[in-house]
Design a protein around this motif. Structure first.
Motif, short mmCIF file in Angstrom:
data_model
loop_
_atom_site.label_atom_id
_atom_site.label_comp_id
_atom_site.label_asym_id
_atom_site.label_seq_id
_atom_site.Cartn_x
_atom_site.Cartn_y
_atom_site.Cartn_z
N MET A 271 0.88 -1.33 0.03
CA MET A 271 -0.04 -0.12 -0.09
C MET A 271 0.84 1.29 -0.01
N VAL A 272 0.61 2.01 -0.85
CA VAL A 272 1.37 3.36 -0.98
C VAL A 272 0.42 4.75 -1.07
N VAL A 273 1.08 5.84 -0.91
CA VAL A 273 0.40 7.10 -0.89
C VAL A 273 -0.35 7.03 -2.43
N GLY A 274 -1.60 7.36 -2.55
CA GLY A 274 -2.21 7.48 -3.72
C GLY A 274 -3.19 6.47 -3.98
N ASP A 275 -3.08 5.30 -3.45
CA ASP A 275 -3.90 4.25 -3.35
C ASP A 275 -5.41 4.58 -2.87
N PHE A 276 -6.42 3.92 -3.42
CA PHE A 276 -7.58 4.03 -3.18
C PHE A 276 -8.12 2.74 -2.27
N VAL A 277 -8.93 2.97 -1.14
CA VAL A 277 -9.00 1.77 -0.09
C VAL A 277 -10.36 2.14 0.60
N VAL A 278 -10.83 1.01 0.99
CA VAL A 278 -11.96 0.90 2.06
C VAL A 278 -11.74 0.57 3.34
N ARG A 279 -12.37 0.83 4.40
CA ARG A 279 -11.99 0.28 5.73
C ARG A 279 -13.01 -0.75 6.04
N LEU A 280 -12.50 -1.80 6.35
CA LEU A 280 -13.09 -3.17 6.67
C LEU A 280 -14.09 -3.07 7.82
N VAL B 241 -5.53 7.31 -0.02
CA VAL B 241 -4.18 7.28 1.04
C VAL B 241 -3.46 8.51 0.67
N ILE B 242 -3.42 9.45 1.75
CA ILE B 242 -2.42 10.52 1.39
C ILE B 242 -1.21 10.78 2.21
N GLU B 243 -1.25 9.83 3.26
CA GLU B 243 0.10 9.71 4.23
C GLU B 243 0.27 8.40 4.81
N ILE B 244 1.40 7.78 4.85
CA ILE B 244 1.54 6.58 5.64
C ILE B 244 2.72 6.87 6.77
N ASP B 245 2.27 6.36 7.90
CA ASP B 245 2.91 6.11 9.27
C ASP B 245 3.60 4.88 9.25
N ASN B 246 4.82 4.14 8.96
CA ASN B 246 5.13 3.30 8.80
C ASN B 246 5.48 2.66 10.01
N ASN C 100 3.76 3.40 13.06
CA ASN C 100 2.79 3.08 13.65
C ASN C 100 1.90 2.23 12.96
N ASP C 101 2.08 1.75 11.81
CA ASP C 101 1.19 1.06 11.00
C ASP C 101 0.02 1.69 10.71
N VAL C 102 -0.24 3.07 10.61
CA VAL C 102 -1.31 3.82 10.48
C VAL C 102 -1.22 4.39 9.09
N ALA C 103 -2.26 4.77 8.20
CA ALA C 103 -2.69 5.56 7.13
C ALA C 103 -3.51 6.50 7.46
N LYS C 104 -3.21 7.83 6.88
CA LYS C 104 -4.01 8.97 6.66
C LYS C 104 -4.90 8.89 5.62
N LEU C 105 -6.23 9.10 5.56
CA LEU C 105 -7.26 8.98 4.63
C LEU C 105 -7.97 10.15 4.27
N LYS C 106 -8.18 10.34 2.85
CA LYS C 106 -9.25 11.56 2.59
C LYS C 106 -10.40 10.93 1.80
N GLY C 107 -11.57 11.28 2.32
CA GLY C 107 -12.76 10.67 1.53
C GLY C 107 -12.98 11.35 0.24
N LEU D 273 -7.42 -1.67 6.35
CA LEU D 273 -7.72 -1.34 4.80
C LEU D 273 -7.60 -2.26 3.79
N GLU D 274 -8.59 -2.14 2.96
CA GLU D 274 -8.37 -3.14 1.72
C GLU D 274 -8.31 -2.22 0.43
N LEU D 275 -7.34 -2.68 -0.46
CA LEU D 275 -7.21 -2.00 -1.53
C LEU D 275 -8.58 -1.91 -2.57
N ALA D 276 -8.95 -0.92 -3.20
CA ALA D 276 -10.26 -0.87 -3.84
C ALA D 276 -10.05 -1.21 -5.09
#
Length: 281
Positions: free
Chosen positions: A1-10, A20-25, A27-34, A48-51
């Motif tokens: 998973m990289v910045v720019g990927d489209f995802v959904v929350r399980l 995905v607009i930012e990844i904190d490796n 803490n294994d957390v991603a910042k998302l924008k709707g 997260l699951e890739l869309a």
């Protein structure tokens, strides 16, 4: 998973599509924008699951069907207007803290036959820039939006410190009212997701979000603005009519009855005949 990927929350049953607009490796957390709703969220990467090539989730697809139907209905209403009459162009200034949502709104203003100019200004800078931008563009309608949120651990919805950006929207409205004090001079819509609705209205806005502290849809502002822009200046626009084509309706948006901004004038056909007569004489 990289910045720019489209995802959904399980954990949310894949209700909304995010980018995905930012990844904190660490803490294994991603910042998302709707994509459809004005939301920025943090989520564990494992949730997260890739869309893939998905444009909308099933819920969002249903909403898009409603939006497309609303647009068709509005454009049919516009066709019923007298094409031979002059119509004053209503000017809209949309100031948005997020360039993505701003561009989405600008596309729909154009589709809905509304003349709008957009300015991308961070929420914290909107109180500083709003008077200058009003002076430059001289709008009839002002939209102030971007991102906002209510703290997850809030103790009171009345405490402005519990909100991410509501204080900036409130101050921006106050600054706008310094140079355009009345609704007749300038109609103002302000706020974003979960904003302090009452505080924004008290500052001088005519419409605001969010009465029930819910997420608002990216296209809510254009649908409110279209109603104002096409309502005659001598006619009261009831709040029910203003919210008629919005997505989140009374839970996400509210305000006061206002007069519209549309003005009709002289007959274009008569003007064209007079011009032709002068040219042929």
């Amino acid at each position: 998973m990289v910045v720019g990927d489209f995802v959904v929350r399980l954990s949310y049953k894949k209700d909304l599509l995010f980018r995905v607009i930012e990844i904190d490796n660490k803490n294994d957390v991603a910042k998302l924008k709707g994509i459809s709703y004005r939301i920025i969220a943090d989520a564990p990467i494992v949730d997260l699951e890739l869309a893939g090539g998905m444009r909308f989730t099933s819920d969002e697809s249903s909403t898009m069907e409603i939006i497309e139907s609303n647009v068709r209905t509005i454009l049919r209403e516009h066709k019923g207007l007298d094409a031979n009459k002059l119509q004053k162009v209503v000017k809209v200034l949309h100031i948005d803290g997020d360039p993505f949502y701003l561009n989405v709104c600008l596309r729909y203003y154009e589709l809905l036959g509304v003349s709008a100019v957009g300015e991308n200004v961070l929420e914290s800078q909107q109180p500083i820039k709003v008077k200058e931008l009003i002076s430059i563009h001289n709008p009839d309608i002002l939209v102030l939006t971007g991102h906002d949120s209510l703290n997850k651990t809030y103790t009171s919805t009345e405490d402005i410190l519990e909100y991410r950006n509501s204080k900036y929207f409130i101050e921006a409205v106050k600054q706008a009212r310094i140079i355009k004090p009345t609704t007749e001079q300038l109609i103002i819509y302000a706020g974003a997701c979960q904003s302090h609705f009452e505080g924004i209205l008290s500052a001088g806005a005519d419409y605001a979000s969010s009465p029930s502290r819910v997420l608002i849809h990216a296209l809510d502002p254009p649908f409110i603005v279209e109603r104002i822009a096409y309502c005659p200046f001598y006619k009261v626009l009831p709040i029910e009519e203003a919210l008629k084509y919005t997505i989140t309706k009374h839970k996400g948006l509210g305000g006061y009855d206002t007069f519209g901004k549309s003005r009709m004038g002289g007959n274009l056909e008569r003007s064209a005949l007079l011009k032709a007569s002068v040219e042929n004489s």
